[in-house]
Design a protein around this motif. Structure first.
Motif, PDB file in Angstrom:
ATOM      1  N   LEU A 170      50.884  61.657  96.744  1.00  0.00           N
ATOM      2  CA  LEU A 170      49.658  60.886  97.280  1.00  0.00           C
ATOM      3  C   LEU A 170      48.595  61.856  97.578  1.00  0.00           C
ATOM      4  CD1 LEU A 170      50.965  58.083  99.664  1.00  0.00           C
ATOM      5  CD2 LEU A 170      50.253  57.922  97.341  1.00  0.00           C
ATOM      6  N   GLN A 171      48.992  63.034  98.008  1.00  0.00           N
ATOM      7  CA  GLN A 171      47.803  64.101  98.493  1.00  0.00           C
ATOM      8  C   GLN A 171      47.291  64.655  97.049  1.00  0.00           C
ATOM      9  OE1 GLN A 171      49.914  66.362 101.377  1.00  0.00           O
ATOM     10  NE2 GLN A 171      48.420  65.739 102.943  1.00  0.00           N
ATOM     11  N   LYS A 172      48.266  64.956  96.189  1.00  0.00           N
ATOM     12  CA  LYS A 172      48.232  65.504  94.946  1.00  0.00           C
ATOM     13  C   LYS A 172      47.337  64.527  94.175  1.00  0.00           C
ATOM     14  CE  LYS A 172      50.826  66.523  90.763  1.00  0.00           C
ATOM     15  NZ  LYS A 172      50.419  65.231  89.858  1.00  0.00           N
ATOM     16  N   HIS A 173      47.661  63.207  94.118  1.00  0.00           N
ATOM     17  CA  HIS A 173      46.511  62.221  93.304  1.00  0.00           C
ATOM     18  C   HIS A 173      45.249  62.209  93.847  1.00  0.00           C
ATOM     19  CE1 HIS A 173      45.618  58.699  91.142  1.00  0.00           C
ATOM     20  NE2 HIS A 173      45.475  58.152  92.389  1.00  0.00           N
ATOM     21  N   LEU A 174      45.126  62.257  95.207  1.00  0.00           N
ATOM     22  CA  LEU A 174      43.735  62.285  95.763  1.00  0.00           C
ATOM     23  C   LEU A 174      43.001  63.615  95.464  1.00  0.00           C
ATOM     24  CD1 LEU A 174      41.496  60.885  97.531  1.00  0.00           C
ATOM     25  CD2 LEU A 174      42.711  62.078  99.568  1.00  0.00           C
ATOM     26  N   ALA A 175      43.654  64.652  95.358  1.00  0.00           N
ATOM     27  CA  ALA A 175      42.900  65.901  95.005  1.00  0.00           C
ATOM     28  C   ALA A 175      42.429  65.854  93.372  1.00  0.00           C
ATOM     29  CB  ALA A 175      44.070  66.946  95.436  1.00  0.00           C
ATOM     30  N   GLU A 176      43.474  65.187  92.844  1.00  0.00           N
ATOM     31  CA  GLU A 176      42.985  65.134  91.296  1.00  0.00           C
ATOM     32  C   GLU A 176      41.824  64.242  91.084  1.00  0.00           C
ATOM     33  OE1 GLU A 176      47.584  66.207  89.365  1.00  0.00           O
ATOM     34  OE2 GLU A 176      46.804  64.086  89.888  1.00  0.00           O
ATOM     35  N   LEU A 177      41.796  63.257  91.777  1.00  0.00           N
ATOM     36  CA  LEU A 177      40.884  62.264  91.698  1.00  0.00           C
ATOM     37  C   LEU A 177      39.238  63.066  92.063  1.00  0.00           C
ATOM     38  CD1 LEU A 177      42.140  59.060  92.976  1.00  0.00           C
ATOM     39  CD2 LEU A 177      41.484  59.551  90.686  1.00  0.00           C
ATOM     40  N   HIS A 178      39.461  63.614  93.294  1.00  0.00           N
ATOM     41  CA  HIS A 178      38.253  64.412  93.793  1.00  0.00           C
ATOM     42  C   HIS A 178      37.822  65.676  92.659  1.00  0.00           C
ATOM     43  CE1 HIS A 178      37.280  62.817  97.633  1.00  0.00           C
ATOM     44  NE2 HIS A 178      38.420  62.906  97.889  1.00  0.00           N
ATOM     45  N   ALA A 179      38.842  65.847  91.616  1.00  0.00           N
ATOM     46  CA  ALA A 179      38.320  67.089  91.015  1.00  0.00           C
ATOM     47  C   ALA A 179      37.834  66.419  89.572  1.00  0.00           C
ATOM     48  CB  ALA A 179      39.721  67.957  90.549  1.00  0.00           C
ATOM     49  N   GLU A 180      37.937  65.225  89.400  1.00  0.00           N
ATOM     50  CA  GLU A 180      37.520  64.691  88.222  1.00  0.00           C
ATOM     51  C   GLU A 180      35.939  64.109  88.369  1.00  0.00           C
ATOM     52  OE1 GLU A 180      39.923  61.560  86.412  1.00  0.00           O
ATOM     53  OE2 GLU A 180      41.705  62.476  87.003  1.00  0.00           O
ATOM     54  N   ALA A 191      42.581  55.740  97.317  1.00  0.00           N
ATOM     55  CA  ALA A 191      43.723  56.933  97.235  1.00  0.00           C
ATOM     56  C   ALA A 191      43.650  57.582  98.572  1.00  0.00           C
ATOM     57  CB  ALA A 191      43.297  58.050  96.468  1.00  0.00           C
ATOM     58  N   GLU A 192      42.582  57.445  99.446  1.00  0.00           N
ATOM     59  CA  GLU A 192      42.374  58.149 100.555  1.00  0.00           C
ATOM     60  C   GLU A 192      43.137  57.385 101.585  1.00  0.00           C
ATOM     61  OE1 GLU A 192      37.819  60.470 100.448  1.00  0.00           O
ATOM     62  OE2 GLU A 192      38.043  58.298 100.956  1.00  0.00           O
ATOM     63  N   ARG A 193      43.085  55.918 101.559  1.00  0.00           N
ATOM     64  CA  ARG A 193      43.757  55.094 102.313  1.00  0.00           C
ATOM     65  C   ARG A 193      45.231  55.035 102.514  1.00  0.00           C
ATOM     66  NH1 ARG A 193      39.703  49.607 101.110  1.00  0.00           N
ATOM     67  NH2 ARG A 193      38.226  50.303 102.800  1.00  0.00           N
ATOM     68  N   ALA A 194      45.559  55.432 101.073  1.00  0.00           N
ATOM     69  CA  ALA A 194      47.180  55.493 100.903  1.00  0.00           C
ATOM     70  C   ALA A 194      47.529  56.777 101.485  1.00  0.00           C
ATOM     71  CB  ALA A 194      47.549  55.750  99.252  1.00  0.00           C
ATOM     72  N   VAL A 195      46.831  57.867 101.290  1.00  0.00           N
ATOM     73  CA  VAL A 195      47.201  59.092 101.901  1.00  0.00           C
ATOM     74  C   VAL A 195      47.250  58.866 103.567  1.00  0.00           C
ATOM     75  CG1 VAL A 195      46.304  61.395 102.607  1.00  0.00           C
ATOM     76  CG2 VAL A 195      46.495  60.569 100.145  1.00  0.00           C
ATOM     77  N   ALA A 196      46.198  58.317 104.091  1.00  0.00           N
ATOM     78  CA  ALA A 196      46.167  58.227 105.520  1.00  0.00           C
ATOM     79  C   ALA A 196      47.507  57.207 106.069  1.00  0.00           C
ATOM     80  CB  ALA A 196      45.005  57.560 105.998  1.00  0.00           C
TER      81      ALA A 196
END
Length: 295
Positions: A170-180, A191-196
């Protein structure tokens, strides 16, 4: 299914390399990519000189890099072979236990992509600026190489449980979204809610050995400071102009193995940095980590 990172090293390493390494395909780097590298290296040099645990300029060149062109795997390996290490190219994130197993065998994974020009100061995903300009210079330091390999040995003998792997993904997915560029803000919010939610679930469980190692790795290999002058040796700082510029004004905490009790987030700059008194102190805390994950 990914190769197990817990096979005996002589059995596992070729399997891991086969599964996770990719051709650098150097020709796919555009002139804009090369320009991004040049700008990043110029800006990093301006903030890192006199702030690092090694002579930054010497270490940069000694590990096969030039400020003018993205490094080739061949040049990096020619330099690393002199100190008993090597590198492979990977395509972005690889599982933490795999990273550790490679590290235990004196192999540095270098991510093939290069960040967008808009994320020169900081990017939450691994790229060649982070992996090469961040990790490589410190491999010129013998004490650091001993530390990194020992930490890899400890990490390679831990197992990611379901909670660890879910949070990592989940953290990986969020980081990849922030990079796009152009991602729907709602998708990032979800994604932030899922990580939390996953982080809350992890807090309700005992911290697994693998998670302890991952946290120690984060606060040392990625964001560590060392010595009375609080010099940088962490690759996250060595590759981030935005963080390196302001790191002395952040909260600095003396390193102990208790840093393993402190979670981290990968999609923004860090709220604190841990400081080792010396390389000997750092190794003492690594051995304390080994004891804590064995019990």
């Amino acid at each position: 299914m990914a190769a197990s990172a817990n096979l005996a090293p002589t059995e596992q390493i070729d399997e891991l390399i086969d599964e996770f390494s990719v051709d650098q395909d150097y020709g796919h780097y555009s002139e804009e990519d090369q320009g991004t590298w040049r700008i990043a290296m110029s800006e990093l040099k301006s903030v890192l000189v006199s702030n690092t645990a090694v002579d930054y300029v010497h270490a940069f060149h000694a590990t096969g890099m030039s400020p003018d062109r993205i490094p080739t795997l061949a040049c990096v390996n020619n330099a690393l072979n002199e100190v008993g290490w090597s590198a492979i190219v990977v395509d972005g994130f690889i599982p933490p236990d795999v990273f550790m197993a490679l590290q235990a065998n004196s192999i540095l994974p270098i991510s093939r992509p290069i960040r967008a020009r808009s994320q020169l100061g900081y990017t939450p995903i691994p790229d060649i600026i982070h992996e090469a300009a961040g990790h490589l210079p410190m491999l010129s330091c013998p004490a650091y190489r001993v530390f990194l390999q020992r930490l890899g040995e400890i990490g390679a003998n831990t197992h990611l449980n379901d909670t660890d792997m879910n949070l990592y993904n989940l953290q990986k997915h969020l980081a990849e979204l922030h990079a796009e560029d152009g991602v729907d803000p709602q998708e990032i919010l979800d994604a932030e809610r899922a990580v939390a939610k996953a982080a809350d679930a992890a807090r309700d469980e005992d911290v697994s050995p693998a998670r302890r190692v991952a946290r120690f790795h984060w606060w040392t290999v990625e964001y560590g400071l060392i010595g009375p002058n609080h010099d940088i040796y962490g690759a996250g700082l060595l590759s981030s102009v935005a963080e390196a510029r302001d790191f002395r004004s952040a909260n600095h905490v003396r390193l102990t193995v208790d840093c393993c009790n402190q979670p981290f987030e990968i999609d923004h700059v860090q709220p604190r940095y841990y400081v080792a008194d010396s390389w000997a102190h750092l190794m003492d805390e690594v051995e304390a980590l080994a004891v804590s994950v064995a019990n």
